[in-house]
Design a protein around this motif. Sequence first.
Motif, mmCIF file in Angstrom:
data_model
loop_
_atom_site.group_PDB
_atom_site.id
_atom_site.type_symbol
_atom_site.label_atom_id
_atom_site.label_comp_id
_atom_site.label_asym_id
_atom_site.label_seq_id
_atom_site.Cartn_x
_atom_site.Cartn_y
_atom_site.Cartn_z
ATOM 1 N N ALA A 209 0.752 -1.164 -0.037
ATOM 2 C CA ALA A 209 -0.096 0.138 0.087
ATOM 3 C C ALA A 209 0.900 1.255 -0.241
ATOM 4 O O ALA A 209 0.673 2.159 1.151
ATOM 5 C CB ALA A 209 -1.075 -0.007 1.184
ATOM 6 N N PRO A 210 1.661 1.437 -0.992
ATOM 7 C CA PRO A 210 2.601 2.391 -1.279
ATOM 8 C C PRO A 210 2.210 3.887 -0.917
ATOM 9 O O PRO A 210 2.793 4.690 -0.430
ATOM 10 C CB PRO A 210 3.396 2.047 -2.205
ATOM 11 N N SER A 211 0.997 4.163 -1.393
ATOM 12 C CA SER A 211 0.301 5.431 -1.352
ATOM 13 C C SER A 211 0.229 6.015 0.152
ATOM 14 O O SER A 211 -0.180 7.253 0.320
ATOM 15 C CB SER A 211 -1.096 5.389 -1.951
ATOM 16 N N PHE A 212 -0.052 4.888 1.228
ATOM 17 C CA PHE A 212 -0.292 5.287 2.385
ATOM 18 C C PHE A 212 1.234 5.712 3.194
ATOM 19 O O PHE A 212 1.188 5.993 4.437
ATOM 20 C CB PHE A 212 -0.917 4.186 3.165
ATOM 21 N N THR A 213 2.115 5.297 2.662
ATOM 22 C CA THR A 213 3.375 5.442 3.340
ATOM 23 C C THR A 213 3.913 6.773 3.895
ATOM 24 O O THR A 213 4.390 7.105 4.921
ATOM 25 C CB THR A 213 4.551 5.235 2.361
ATOM 26 N N PRO A 214 3.397 8.001 3.074
ATOM 27 C CA PRO A 214 3.597 9.253 3.277
ATOM 28 C C PRO A 214 2.842 9.654 4.493
ATOM 29 O O PRO A 214 2.807 10.805 5.092
ATOM 30 C CB PRO A 214 3.448 10.158 2.293
ATOM 31 N N GLY A 245 -7.990 7.224 2.429
ATOM 32 C CA GLY A 245 -7.963 6.820 1.108
ATOM 33 C C GLY A 245 -8.915 7.356 0.160
ATOM 34 O O GLY A 245 -8.364 7.557 -0.926
ATOM 35 N N LYS A 246 -10.048 7.550 0.662
ATOM 36 C CA LYS A 246 -11.032 8.463 -0.266
ATOM 37 C C LYS A 246 -10.543 9.517 -0.571
ATOM 38 O O LYS A 246 -10.896 10.280 -1.657
ATOM 39 C CB LYS A 246 -12.417 8.302 0.319
ATOM 40 N N SER A 253 -8.010 -1.268 -3.911
ATOM 41 C CA SER A 253 -7.276 -2.317 -3.483
ATOM 42 C C SER A 253 -6.204 -2.016 -2.403
ATOM 43 O O SER A 253 -5.877 -2.653 -1.750
ATOM 44 C CB SER A 253 -6.738 -3.176 -4.659
ATOM 45 N N GLU A 254 -5.533 -0.859 -2.355
ATOM 46 C CA GLU A 254 -4.454 -0.455 -1.784
ATOM 47 C C GLU A 254 -5.073 -0.160 -0.290
ATOM 48 O O GLU A 254 -4.494 -0.461 0.774
ATOM 49 C CB GLU A 254 -3.797 0.771 -2.200
#
Length: 361
Positions: A209-214, A245-246, A253-254
């Motif tokens: 889930a790389p988009s959540f890393t920051p 996420g929204k 999926s992430e």
Amino acid sequence: MVRFFLYFFLFCVPGFGISQAFGNEDLKANTKSAQVKTISMVYKKEPRRSLTVYYPDGWKPTDKRSALVIFRCRIPEQREYFRQRGMVIIKPQLAGVNSGKLPGLSLNEIAKLPKPRLQVEDTKSVIRFVRKNASQLGVNPQRIVATGTSGGGDLALQSYLNSAFEDPNDDRSVSHRPNALVLYCPAFDGIDIWYVKMETLLNNTKAKAPSFTPHLLQFIKNTTDDYATPLDHRAKLIELAAKLGKEQKIDESEIKHFQEILKLFNQRDWQLLHPVEDALKMSASRILTKEPLPPTLIMFGDRDHLFQHQKAFVEKAKAQGQNFELKIFKGAGHSFMLQPAFMEPSTNEVESFLKNQGFLP
């Protein structure tokens, strides 16, 4: 099974308790059975903590019996067995730590609850109380055995090892260290069992889930020892992941992958009650030194869900030169001593150990 029915008869058949007056205002009669002499005593007045003493048959106040102090476990068959063999059995009340209630409480309410470190303080207070009042209890102050099951087994070890947590009202001139340890399926190193490494959390997030890393610091805070501490209840963090996420237009999926990663945190939110800083100071492998342990028996099964952690502690202790007796029961799971196949063998193992160390005739 014979021992079970013996225990049932002795403790469950109505009768009158027999109390021994020690001139202590905190002493009161216990009316469990006419056959078994028991008393209740307050070993700590603030906060108030009590203990129950089960006396062996033929006990006298002038005796100097071996004492078996049982922390946080329910093994009445073994308790009765060793009472019959002449030991004074002591079952103390400890600070009421209940992680099962945490998911329904607010963070402010959790902050006010008793912490596990208070149980460590209590174990040391109990040993000191028994040793200081040995002449009243009819026990030998140099023949005190601490025992327990699972977390109680770890607490028995903490009563000897731990130097971080002390009740400020304790008389520190009296040793808190038991003279022997019997540890049933001990839950060593809880921080390694229940806590999430920052490295694990970060690597999983980057991979799945790389988009959540920051955004990780909205969910956790890093600690000095590389453990990730959740900022809220696990369920609320999972809700936050969906909301964030929204807002950030992250692929569904992430979001689901990140929510699964957040489930690494214990469902009962243990870390919200038990800070990493405390858990490190209660980690048996970390606080163990080369100073010799007292005579110690460690028992667990090879099918225990904590087996890898138990084995890891044993290996670390051996590497430090510690000597202890070890019994691993093949095919046994957690709390094996309550299972019919292992009740008698484990009791015999403890009896043999106590005899060899001079705690039983």
